[in-house]
Design a protein around this motif. Structure first.
Motif, PDB file in Angstrom:
ATOM      1  N   GLU A 222      -1.976  13.077 -15.330  1.00 32.14           N
ATOM      2  CA  GLU A 222      -0.728  13.605 -14.795  1.00 32.14           C
ATOM      3  C   GLU A 222       0.365  13.359 -15.832  1.00 32.14           C
ATOM      4  N   SER A 223       1.450  14.100 -15.730  1.00 30.36           N
ATOM      5  CA  SER A 223       2.595  13.856 -16.599  1.00 30.36           C
ATOM      6  C   SER A 223       3.868  13.844 -15.769  1.00 30.36           C
ATOM      7  N   ARG A 224       4.838  13.051 -16.228  1.00 29.23           N
ATOM      8  CA  ARG A 224       6.138  12.973 -15.582  1.00 29.23           C
ATOM      9  C   ARG A 224       7.206  12.998 -16.667  1.00 29.23           C
ATOM     10  N   PRO A 225       8.311  13.732 -16.440  1.00 25.36           N
ATOM     11  CA  PRO A 225       9.386  13.734 -17.429  1.00 25.36           C
ATOM     12  C   PRO A 225      10.008  12.354 -17.562  1.00 25.36           C
TER      13      PRO A 225
ATOM     14  N   SER B  74       5.295  11.832  -6.767  1.00 23.03           N
ATOM     15  CA  SER B  74       5.952  11.549  -8.048  1.00 23.03           C
ATOM     16  C   SER B  74       6.793  10.279  -8.030  1.00 23.03           C
ATOM     17  N   ASP B  75       7.447   9.987  -6.905  1.00 23.57           N
ATOM     18  CA  ASP B  75       8.291   8.791  -6.843  1.00 23.57           C
ATOM     19  C   ASP B  75       7.480   7.519  -7.076  1.00 23.57           C
ATOM     20  N   VAL B  76       6.261   7.484  -6.567  1.00 23.31           N
ATOM     21  CA  VAL B  76       5.424   6.294  -6.717  1.00 23.31           C
ATOM     22  C   VAL B  76       5.006   6.133  -8.176  1.00 23.31           C
ATOM     23  N   TYR B  77       4.658   7.242  -8.836  1.00 24.19           N
ATOM     24  CA  TYR B  77       4.310   7.171 -10.259  1.00 24.19           C
ATOM     25  C   TYR B  77       5.459   6.560 -11.063  1.00 24.19           C
ATOM     26  N   ASP B  78       6.684   7.001 -10.789  1.00 22.15           N
ATOM     27  CA  ASP B  78       7.832   6.486 -11.533  1.00 22.15           C
ATOM     28  C   ASP B  78       8.055   4.995 -11.262  1.00 22.15           C
ATOM     29  N   LEU B  79       7.859   4.579 -10.018  1.00 18.94           N
ATOM     30  CA  LEU B  79       8.072   3.176  -9.664  1.00 18.94           C
ATOM     31  C   LEU B  79       7.051   2.255 -10.325  1.00 18.94           C
ATOM     32  N   LEU B  80       5.838   2.741 -10.547  1.00 15.47           N
ATOM     33  CA  LEU B  80       4.823   1.925 -11.209  1.00 15.47           C
ATOM     34  C   LEU B  80       5.286   1.488 -12.587  1.00 15.47           C
ATOM     35  N   VAL B  81       5.984   2.367 -13.274  1.00 14.39           N
ATOM     36  CA  VAL B  81       6.474   2.047 -14.617  1.00 14.39           C
ATOM     37  C   VAL B  81       7.720   1.177 -14.538  1.00 14.39           C
ATOM     38  N   GLN B  82       8.621   1.493 -13.628  1.00 17.42           N
ATOM     39  CA  GLN B  82       9.870   0.744 -13.519  1.00 17.42           C
ATOM     40  C   GLN B  82       9.627  -0.718 -13.177  1.00 17.42           C
TER      41      GLN B  82
ATOM     42  N   TYR C 141       0.004   9.829 -17.393  1.00 18.76           N
ATOM     43  CA  TYR C 141      -0.761   8.887 -16.573  1.00 18.76           C
ATOM     44  C   TYR C 141      -2.220   9.326 -16.606  1.00 18.76           C
ATOM     45  N   VAL C 142      -3.108   8.415 -16.972  1.00 23.25           N
ATOM     46  CA  VAL C 142      -4.524   8.741 -17.127  1.00 23.25           C
ATOM     47  C   VAL C 142      -5.367   7.725 -16.372  1.00 23.25           C
ATOM     48  N   ASP C 143      -6.357   8.226 -15.638  1.00 25.74           N
ATOM     49  CA  ASP C 143      -7.368   7.382 -15.004  1.00 25.74           C
ATOM     50  C   ASP C 143      -8.710   7.645 -15.673  1.00 25.74           C
ATOM     51  N   PHE C 144      -9.469   6.600 -15.947  1.00 19.96           N
ATOM     52  CA  PHE C 144     -10.826   6.785 -16.434  1.00 19.96           C
ATOM     53  C   PHE C 144     -11.714   5.675 -15.895  1.00 19.96           C
TER      54      PHE C 144
ATOM     55  N   VAL D   1       0.853  -1.188   0.000  1.00 20.48           N
ATOM     56  CA  VAL D   1       0.000   0.000   0.000  1.00 20.48           C
ATOM     57  C   VAL D   1       0.889   1.238   0.000  1.00 20.48           C
ATOM     58  N   LEU D   2       0.684   2.104  -1.004  1.00 18.52           N
ATOM     59  CA  LEU D   2       1.512   3.301  -1.130  1.00 18.52           C
ATOM     60  C   LEU D   2       0.659   4.536  -1.412  1.00 18.52           C
ATOM     61  N   PRO D   3       1.070   5.696  -0.921  1.00 16.17           N
ATOM     62  CA  PRO D   3       0.357   6.936  -1.242  1.00 16.17           C
ATOM     63  C   PRO D   3       0.640   7.340  -2.683  1.00 16.17           C
ATOM     64  N   ILE D   4      -0.389   7.778  -3.405  1.00 12.70           N
ATOM     65  CA  ILE D   4      -0.214   8.178  -4.802  1.00 12.70           C
ATOM     66  C   ILE D   4      -0.490   9.660  -5.019  1.00 12.70           C
TER      67      ILE D   4
END
Length: 376
Positions: free
Chosen positions: A330-333, A170-178, A344-347, A158-161
């Motif tokens: 959201e966007s991340r470099p 932002s760190d969690v967003y990057d880890l989702l892809v990695q 990153y898109v949620d729908f 469980v992680l804060p997003i």
């Protein structure tokens, strides 16, 4: 000069012709799609489309009209593609999903991981989602929490997003892809920060305040009223509380939950210092397997786009065309690629829905590196 009514009457005639021609064009696009299904050709052919745009714009000389006809045909071809993606779905030619629907999230004897120490908001969110009796394990970093599920060392983490006032983590967003972990659930936790210290600490004795950067940000208005306090960022709110307890110094304070203050036997100096009654943090539940609950209602994806005008608009049109409600973007470099971004898109929707399948097929065809982060 012709009167207004006459001009409008002429426009009505032209519009009726345009509607008939539009229908005829879309019917032919459907036949083209059927042919592509038989031959295995890709729906999206950017070279062919650009050639068509060049052809129609050259038929006009006025620059304003050229731009307008280019926009019109770009839309027509976009709609044609969407019809053809529908045909692929109907014929079962789309890429099969690697996700498996389940009635309930399976739980084994493995632990459920959260980042931080006991008393952290992450622990509170984990208990809220899995229950007070869940078998929990804390780790030091977000990366360890994600790796634990990917390596099958834990069932879930469980992680804060994102926070409603401080924004994305932002760190969690990057880890989702990695790590390509899968989001299988979410939990919203109302956040109320307290300023805490050891016995004897007061507002007048404080010189340093420790907490997670997000908590400091969320309490910025309060902290600005005490400009003499030095703010020090630390990895977790509960870690800050634990550190203050160990220091035993009345000049040091922490920003954390009241639960953490109680756990570490600290005194609450001030309550509700984030001063936002609607302040909440959204936590995501991650799994190492590609699963989703059958009644899931939200899809999260990420993708990359070519650095050209209108590319994001064209991708999001797949969400709009399929009547899907986008709830977040959201966007991340992208690391090592200057001025290029990952979106990153949620729908709302379920991976079993035809509209969702159609949208994802179109996005996969027309973007780079589409990753379905989860359905929950």
């Amino acid at each position: 000069m012709k009167d207004l009514q006459e001009l409008r009457a002429r426009l009505d005639v032209i519009d009726a012709q345009i509607v008939d021609l539009y229908k005829e064009r879309m019917d032919i696009a459907r036949e083209v799609g059927a042919d592509k299904v038989k031959t295995g050709k890709k729906v999206f052919d950017p070279i062919r489309e650009q050639a068509k745009l060049d052809q129609v714009t050259e038929l006009l000389e006025d620059g304003f009209y050229q731009k307008g006809i280019g926009e019109l045909y770009a839309q027509l071809m976009s709609q044609s593609r969407k019809i053809q993606y529908q045909i692929l779905i109907e014929e079962g030619k789309e890429n099969k999903s690697v996700f498996t629907p389940v009635a309930e999230l399976p739980v084994s004897s493995k632990e459920i991981v959260y980042q931080g120490v006991p008393g952290s908001y992450s622990q509170l969110a984990t208990k809220k989602y899995f229950g007070e009796d869940a078998k929990l394990k804390n780790v030091r970093s977000f990366r360890e929490a994600v790796a634990a599920v990917v390596d099958q060392e834990a069932d879930y983490s469980v992680l804060p997003i994102e926070n409603s006032s401080a924004g994305m983590v932002s760190d969690v967003y990057d880890l989702l892809v990695q790590y390509e972990a899968t989001i299988v659930g979410e939990v919203i936790l109302p956040i109320s920060h307290a300023l805490v210290g050891v016995k004897g600490a007061t507002l007048n004795s404080i010189k340093e305040v420790y907490s997670h950067p997000q908590a400091l940000s969320q309490s910025s208005e309060y902290l600005e009223e005490h400009p003499d306090w030095k703010q020090l960022a630390i990895g977790n709110t509960a870690v800050a509380a634990k550190q203050i307890k160990a220091a035993g110094d009345i000049t040091k304070a922490a920003i954390c939950s009241e639960e953490a203050a109680s756990l570490y036997e600290l005194e609450i100096i001030d309550q509700g210092i984030n001063r936002n009654e609607n302040n909440s943090t959204r936590f995501i539940v991650l799994a190492g397997k590609k699963i989703y609950k059958k009644d899931a209602k939200k899809v999260s994806i990420c993708f990359e786009l070519p650095h050209v005008s209108g590319s994001l608009y064209r991708i999001l049109s797949h969400v709009i065309f399929n009547d899907l409600n986008m709830t977040k973007i959201e966007s991340r470099p992208i690391k090592d690629r200057t001025w290029e971004y990952r979106f990153y898109v949620d729908f709302e929707g379920n991976l079993q829905d035809a509209g969702v399948q159609n949208a994802l097929l179109g996005i996969a065809e027309e973007s780079k590196n589409l990753l379905i982060l989860g359905n929950y």
